[in-house]
Scaffold this motif. Structure first.
Motif, PDB file in Angstrom:
ATOM      1  N   HIS A 108       1.271   7.096   4.161  1.00  0.00           N
ATOM      2  CA  HIS A 108       1.273   6.581   2.784  1.00  0.00           C
ATOM      3  C   HIS A 108       0.134   7.199   2.001  1.00  0.00           C
ATOM      4  CE1 HIS A 108      -1.725   4.037   4.799  1.00  0.00           C
ATOM      5  NE2 HIS A 108      -2.233   3.787   3.603  1.00  0.00           N
ATOM      6  N   ASP A 110      -2.571   5.741  -0.996  1.00  0.00           N
ATOM      7  CA  ASP A 110      -2.958   4.412  -1.460  1.00  0.00           C
ATOM      8  C   ASP A 110      -2.569   4.165  -2.914  1.00  0.00           C
ATOM      9  OD1 ASP A 110      -3.987   3.810   1.024  1.00  0.00           O
ATOM     10  OD2 ASP A 110      -5.992   4.544   0.533  1.00  0.00           O
ATOM     11  N   TRP A 251     -11.101  10.526   1.149  1.00  0.00           N
ATOM     12  CA  TRP A 251      -9.930  11.388   1.043  1.00  0.00           C
ATOM     13  C   TRP A 251      -9.327  11.284  -0.347  1.00  0.00           C
ATOM     14  CZ3 TRP A 251      -9.688   6.922   4.111  1.00  0.00           C
ATOM     15  CH2 TRP A 251      -8.739   5.968   3.752  1.00  0.00           C
ATOM     16  N   HIS A 258      -1.895   9.599   4.588  1.00  0.00           N
ATOM     17  CA  HIS A 258      -2.702   9.229   5.748  1.00  0.00           C
ATOM     18  C   HIS A 258      -2.044   8.081   6.487  1.00  0.00           C
ATOM     19  CE1 HIS A 258      -4.099   6.554   2.510  1.00  0.00           C
ATOM     20  NE2 HIS A 258      -4.391   5.670   3.465  1.00  0.00           N
ATOM     21  N   ARG A 274     -14.743  -0.468   2.616  1.00  0.00           N
ATOM     22  CA  ARG A 274     -13.873   0.438   1.867  1.00  0.00           C
ATOM     23  C   ARG A 274     -14.130   0.299   0.372  1.00  0.00           C
ATOM     24  NH1 ARG A 274      -7.278   1.133   1.289  1.00  0.00           N
ATOM     25  NH2 ARG A 274      -7.464   1.228  -0.967  1.00  0.00           N
TER      26      ARG A 274
HETATM   27 MN    MN Z   1      -4.260   3.557   3.113  1.00  0.00          MN
END
Ligand code: MN
Ligand code: OGA
Length: 289
Positions: A108, A110, A251, A258, A274
């Motif tokens: 996927h 994000d 990323w 990913h 995150r």
């Molecule tokens: Mn993700």
């Protein structure tokens, strides 16, 4: 800053950097390097939560993620990606929290279900399981460049429907229920299948939030999209990251897919801080090769 390739296809290790430092004069170089390498890794970092937040801000405005219970109490832009419950015990394999985490095991990109999807995601590895829990990243610029001119032209005419309701419904178990009202806040959006990058390159923009191709039969085009995802994540396009405690990894969601690889989620703790860098532009398609 010194950049060394992590893999022939994508990713660079950034050496001689302490993420605690002030990057005021270097923020533009960091952003350019991210677009170029698609993934940047800073090893052996030791960051307080506020220092991590400050570092992330070099890449742009940070998003506030929708689930308030997963936010850091003091710094709401920090999301606690963790299989550890507040009482210190691990989530059960089928707890909604574990289902959500295991859901990231599908290829996927994000927040592609948003009108303006995020630009990048940054993880800081706090606790790493002794085995498993790597993350794979696939280069979607290389995937596009590997196509025949005919296929490039054909894909550039297509648009995909990205749907949060769809990707939730394909999670590997039961998630917390979302009300109709919450779901209406994330309506389906349409993005071109071939995405124009700011540096002139083009990439394939698909992944697990894609339900089907716009204007095409849902079942048939969904199957087509899943076939393409398999084709585009060929081994030579993939960097597999084996985490070490203290890694900061960013990323570029515009040009990569990913996925988490499996680990024993009810046996080993895996804790990441995150932050998500907001996008600032509508996804623009490309008709060129
Ligand atoms: Mn993700
Ligand atoms: C994410 C994600 C994968 C991982 O945070 O968006 O997909 O390896 N994480 O934790």
């Amino acid at each position: 800053m010194k950049f060394s390739p992590l893999h022939p296809s994508l990713g660079a290790l950034v050496e001689d950097v302490d993420c605690n430092d002030d990057f005021l004069d270097q923020a533009d170089s960091l952003k350019t390097a991210l677009a170029k390498w698609q993934l940047l890794l800073f090893r052996d970092q030791d960051l307080s939560d506020s220092a991590f937040l400050e570092f992330c801000r070099n890449f742009g405005t940070l998003e506030l993620l929708p689930e308030p219970e997963k936010r850091h109490p003091e710094f709401p832009e920090i999301f606690n990606l963790s299989n550890v419950k507040p009482d210190g015990s691990l989530t059960h394999h089928d707890d909604p929290q574990a289902v959500f985490l295991r859901g990231t095991s599908r290829w996927h990109t994000d927040s592609s279900f948003r009108t303006i999807p995020c630009l990048a995601t940054i993880l800081y590895a706090v606790t790493i399981p002794p085995q498993g829990g790597d993350t794979e990243f696939a280069n979607m610029i290389a995937a596009f460049e590997g196509l025949s001119e005919n296929d490039k032209a054909k894909l550039a005419t297509l648009k995909a429907v990205h749907s949060y309701a769809y990707s939730r419904s394909t999670n590997p178990g039961e998630l917390e229920k979302m009300s109709e009202e919450e779901l209406t806040q994330v309506p389906n959006v349409v993005h071109p299948v071939v995405r124009q990058q700011t540096d002139g390159r083009a990439s394939i923009y698909l992944g697990g939030h894609v339900s089907h191709l716009d204007g095409h039969d849902v079942v048939a085009s969904r199957a087509q999209v899943r076939d393409w995802e398999e084709q585009f994540t060929a081994l030579e396009n993939i960097y597999r990251h084996q985490w070490r405690q203290g890694d900061v990894l960013i990323w570029d969601n515009r040009s990569t897919l990913h996925r988490l690889t499996g680990y024993e989620i009810d046996k080993y703790a895996r804790v990441m801080r995150r932050c998500t860098v907001a996008g600032y532009e509508h996804v623009v398609g490309s008709s060129s090769s």
